[in-house]
Design an enzyme around this catalytic site. Structure first.
Site, PDB file in Angstrom:
ATOM      1  N   TRP A 179       0.890  -1.160   0.000  1.00  0.00           N
ATOM      2  CA  TRP A 179       0.000   0.000   0.000  1.00  0.00           C
ATOM      3  C   TRP A 179       0.927   1.208   0.000  1.00  0.00           C
ATOM      4  O   TRP A 179       1.646   1.450   0.962  1.00  0.00           O
ATOM      5  CB  TRP A 179      -0.883  -0.032   1.251  1.00  0.00           C
ATOM      6  CG  TRP A 179      -1.985   0.979   1.270  1.00  0.00           C
ATOM      7  CD1 TRP A 179      -3.242   0.814   0.772  1.00  0.00           C
ATOM      8  CD2 TRP A 179      -1.956   2.288   1.847  1.00  0.00           C
ATOM      9  NE1 TRP A 179      -3.989   1.949   0.998  1.00  0.00           N
ATOM     10  CE2 TRP A 179      -3.226   2.866   1.654  1.00  0.00           C
ATOM     11  CE3 TRP A 179      -0.981   3.036   2.506  1.00  0.00           C
ATOM     12  CZ2 TRP A 179      -3.554   4.148   2.095  1.00  0.00           C
ATOM     13  CZ3 TRP A 179      -1.298   4.312   2.940  1.00  0.00           C
ATOM     14  CH2 TRP A 179      -2.574   4.849   2.725  1.00  0.00           C
ATOM     15  N   HIS A 233     -28.588  24.626  10.147  1.00  0.00           N
ATOM     16  CA  HIS A 233     -27.449  25.531  10.230  1.00  0.00           C
ATOM     17  C   HIS A 233     -26.506  25.369   9.042  1.00  0.00           C
ATOM     18  O   HIS A 233     -25.325  25.709   9.148  1.00  0.00           O
ATOM     19  CB  HIS A 233     -26.703  25.307  11.550  1.00  0.00           C
ATOM     20  CG  HIS A 233     -27.585  25.532  12.739  1.00  0.00           C
ATOM     21  ND1 HIS A 233     -27.910  26.794  13.188  1.00  0.00           N
ATOM     22  CD2 HIS A 233     -28.261  24.657  13.521  1.00  0.00           C
ATOM     23  CE1 HIS A 233     -28.725  26.674  14.232  1.00  0.00           C
ATOM     24  NE2 HIS A 233     -28.958  25.392  14.437  1.00  0.00           N
ATOM     25  N   LYS A 282      -7.439  -2.153   5.530  1.00  0.00           N
ATOM     26  CA  LYS A 282      -8.197  -2.650   6.674  1.00  0.00           C
ATOM     27  C   LYS A 282      -7.579  -2.199   7.984  1.00  0.00           C
ATOM     28  O   LYS A 282      -8.285  -1.807   8.899  1.00  0.00           O
ATOM     29  CB  LYS A 282      -8.263  -4.182   6.617  1.00  0.00           C
ATOM     30  CG  LYS A 282      -9.079  -4.805   7.733  1.00  0.00           C
ATOM     31  CD  LYS A 282     -10.548  -4.468   7.607  1.00  0.00           C
ATOM     32  CE  LYS A 282     -11.377  -4.959   8.760  1.00  0.00           C
ATOM     33  NZ  LYS A 282     -12.676  -4.244   8.824  1.00  0.00           N
TER      34      LYS A 282
HETATM   35  C1  F6R Z   1     -14.549   1.957   8.281  1.00  0.00           C
HETATM   36  C2  F6R Z   1     -13.308   1.406   8.743  1.00  0.00           C
HETATM   37  C3  F6R Z   1     -12.270   2.325   9.269  1.00  0.00           C
HETATM   38  C4  F6R Z   1     -11.760   1.783  10.611  1.00  0.00           C
HETATM   39  C5  F6R Z   1     -10.591   2.631  11.123  1.00  0.00           C
HETATM   40  C6  F6R Z   1     -10.121   2.188  12.486  1.00  0.00           C
HETATM   41  O1  F6R Z   1     -15.409   0.989   7.799  1.00  0.00           O
HETATM   42  O2  F6R Z   1     -13.126   0.228   8.723  1.00  0.00           O
HETATM   43  O3  F6R Z   1     -12.738   3.622   9.396  1.00  0.00           O
HETATM   44  O4  F6R Z   1     -12.816   1.792  11.508  1.00  0.00           O
HETATM   45  O5  F6R Z   1      -9.537   2.560  10.227  1.00  0.00           O
HETATM   46  O6  F6R Z   1      -9.679   0.878  12.460  1.00  0.00           O
HETATM   47  P1  F6R Z   1      -9.511   0.036  13.779  1.00  0.00           P
HETATM   48  O7  F6R Z   1     -10.849  -0.134  14.373  1.00  0.00           O
HETATM   49  O8  F6R Z   1      -8.908  -1.241  13.339  1.00  0.00           O
HETATM   50  O9  F6R Z   1      -8.612   0.831  14.683  1.00  0.00           O
END
Ligand code: F6R
Length: 617
Positions: A75, A513, A612
């Site tokens: 990534w 608003h 993710k």
């Molecule tokens: C939205 C999503 C992201 C995570 C965020 C935090 O669907 O998956 O916004 O919620 O990157 O990730 P965690 O919960 O793993 O800290």
């Protein structure tokens, strides 16, 4: 974000590495690559695009034989996604090969030094700098690979999980971690070893794994085992081999078209798993070891600060309502990324709750390290067992949602809310801010939530019809009040993430608003208008939308008449206590975004640009 996989043992490494990379696709990536050693030659193939593109490329470029292999999904951070910047990277001599997750922050200074010493670079990456630094140390100091990696990493500022090997000594792979997860799977009789960002790539081969801690490295030797050391001072670490609870079924789609859909439908079970053993209705108690053991701290807390990102931050906002409402403890909810950089006032009687599905989010991790350094007590609410945030916290509670693979978070959100509700109820009981009958009522209702989620899921066909009607619009508004304001934010985020339709969530009363200016006959507005919680106020907001010809999609309580008469569409959810409504109102919003994304042919499980677990800040 980036995924790493490696194998050293008697089997062919190629299929293990490729299938492993596929398992890690959910982390989000834009290019992929593999390096194999076949006993004579080191072969590297890499490409921008997906693992499937890598397979095509590898078939044309290399023979797929060899018992040592490392692979990577990248990534992009430093350098655009292209073939050259993809990993693995070779050192200038072509002897050493590396894969790397994370960021080397001082890479430019190191690169300039290496250029002065005659090194050249093909890519724009920080990783290529690291492998040449390792090579340089190895040559200058005349040391073995493990030692060279250790000396080099002590010069590095940043975060990493790496795997490196030398084609002249391929029976040995060196791995290390700081800030990015790394697991080592140990084969039966210790005759083969797997390396991966999480255990999913090797779960069918072994259930035994070592999770490296931050600032640890390991030298993995074919037939000789694993030696783990501290990177800083070279001390040998006593390793703990964990038995993994994960099974293959949990990380497969199980007949669903997408992981996201599977995970949406798993919510009744996931919520049950979250409260199982903790909610004891017959005894009218809530038992949570992490809370019980630290009850004094919770009861003496001046306030609770919740730190999180994305969907987890939305769960934190729901928790703010629950904690303040039930336990009467002041709560502040902070974006971890802002909190960590704004010199926040943190006191020793503050409790910081970190919420994170992955337990690896870089900003959340940094926020709790900051809170700890100021003396606060840190409580982690994570899904991934053994994750960095769960280990860094003083205490915590797992959500037990099972692996969440779809990038868009669904069951993580509802199980986070479930855990936080249990904590709030337990504290409310201890503080005496809830009556015994209210407490019992909450336990009873919470226990009924899984059945009610099942019921909410039955609106699927209705939601498909609504999705079809609005799939081609460019903007959506989501409105909610009180407990359902964070749900509006979450609904908008879900739609943006996977369908790429712009959506905004707003507290319904704030509409006047500003956002009201956006409303015309082309604007669909999802309004959460359940019976409990400012219903009449929300109905007034709906009237305001209607007089401006906005299209209203109401999320209403079963049997609702008033909103039904005003709205263009309604989606019903079963009735429950106001504090528990987010667990139900979220469900149709997840399905709405899912169906729109599918109808638009989007990559639901791996939306563009998203990862993710966001392990870089
Ligand atoms: C939205 C999503 C992201 C995570 C965020 C935090 O669907 O998956 O916004 O919620 O990157 O990730 P965690 O919960 O793993 O800290």
């Amino acid at each position: 974000m980036c995924g790493i996989v490696g194998y050293i043992g008697p089997r062919e490494a190629y299929p293990i590495v490729i299938e492993g990379l596929k398992r890690l696709e959910y982390r989000g990536y834009d290019s992929a690559g593999i390096a194999l050693f076949d006993g004579t030659n080191l072969k590297v193939s890499k490409t921008k695009g997906k693992v499937a593109d890598l397979e095509t490329r590898a078939t044309q470029e290399i023979s797929k034989t060899g018992n040592v292999g490392i692979g990577h999904t990248r990534w992009a951070t430093h350098g655009v996604p292209n073939d050259v910047n993809s990993h693995p990277h070779l050192s200038n001599s072509g002897d050493l090969v590396i894969i790397h997750n994370g960021i080397i922050e001082n890479y430019d200074a190191l690169k300039q030094e290496l250029i002065k010493r005659g090194y050249t670079f093909q890519s724009d990456t920080d990783t290529e700098v690291l492998i040449n630094l390792i090579e340089d140390v190895k040559k200058q100091e005349g040391v073995k690979l493990g030692k060279a990696v250790q000396i080099a990493l002590n010069q590095v500022i940043g975060a990493y999980a790496i795997a490196v090997f030398d084609k002249n000594k391929p029976e040995e792979v060196v791995v290390a971690r700081l800030g990015s997860p790394l697991a080592i799977g140990i084969g039966k009789n210790e005759d083969e070893f797997f390396i991966a960002s999480d255990a999913s790539p090797f779960i069918e081969y072994t259930k035994n794994a070592i999770y490296l801690e931050d600032e640890e490295m390991a030298v993995i030797r074919f037939h000789k085992g694993v030696k783990v050391r501290k990177i800083k001072d070279d001390t040998l670490v006593d390793t703990y081999i964990q038995e993994l609870q994960l099974n293959l079924e949990q990380i497969e789609k199980g007949g669903y078209d997408h992981f996201m859909l599977k995970e949406i439908h798993e919510q009744p079970k996931a919520i049950t798993d979250t409260y199982r053993g903790r909610l004891l209705r017959n005894e009218a108690i809530i038992k949570m070891a992490g809370v019980e053991d630290n009850m004094k701290k919770f009861l003496n807390a001046n306030r609770i600060i919740i730190v999180a990102c994305g969907t987890s931050w939305h769960a934190g906002l729901v928790a703010e309502y629950i904690f303040e409402d039930l336990a009467r403890i002041p709560v502040e909810v902070e974006y971890a990324s802002e909190f960590r950089y704004r010199n926040p006032v943190i006191r020793e009687d503050d409790i910081v709750i970190a919420i994170s599905q992955s337990g690896e989010t870089a900003d959340t991790l940094a926020a709790i390290k900051l809170a700890k350094s100021k003396g606060a007590f840190v409580f982690g609410v994570c899904n991934v067992v053994g994750s960095s945030i769960s280990r860094e916290s003083h205490a915590g509670a797992y959500t037990h949602a099972g692996p969440e693979i779809g990038v868009a978070s669904t069951k993580a959100f509802t199980t986070q809310i479930t855990v936080l509700t249990l904590i709030a109820l337990r504290l409310a009981r201890a503080k005496g801010t809830i009556t015994s009958s209210d407490f019992r009522q909450h336990l009873l209702e919470l226990e009924m939530i899984p059945k009610k989620v099942e019921k909410a899921l039955q609106s699927d066909n209705n939601i498909k019809i609504i999705s079809d009607a609005y799939k081609n619009v460019s903007n959506f508004l989501y409105l909610g009040r009180g407990y359902n304001f964070p749900v509006a934010l979450e609904g908008a985020l879900k739609l943006k993430e996977i369908s790429y339709i712009h959506a905004e969530g707003y507290p319904a009363a704030e509409m006047k608003h500003g956002p009201i200016a956006l409303i015309d006959e082309n604007m669909p507005i999802v309004v959460i208008a359940t019976k409990k919680g400012h219903y009449e106020k929300v109905v007034s907001n709906i009237q305001e939308i209607k007089s401006r010809k906005g299209k209203i999609i109401g999320i209403v309580t079963e049997g609702d008449v008033q909103v039904k008469n005003l709205a263009d569409h309604v989606i019903e959810v079963p009735e429950t206590l106001e504090s528990l409504t987010p667990l139900l109102t979220t469900i149709p919003l997840q399905l709405l975004s899912y169906h729109i994304a599918v109808m638009l042919n989007k990559n639901v499980d791996q939306p563009r640009n998203l990862a993710k677990s966001v392990t870089v800040e």
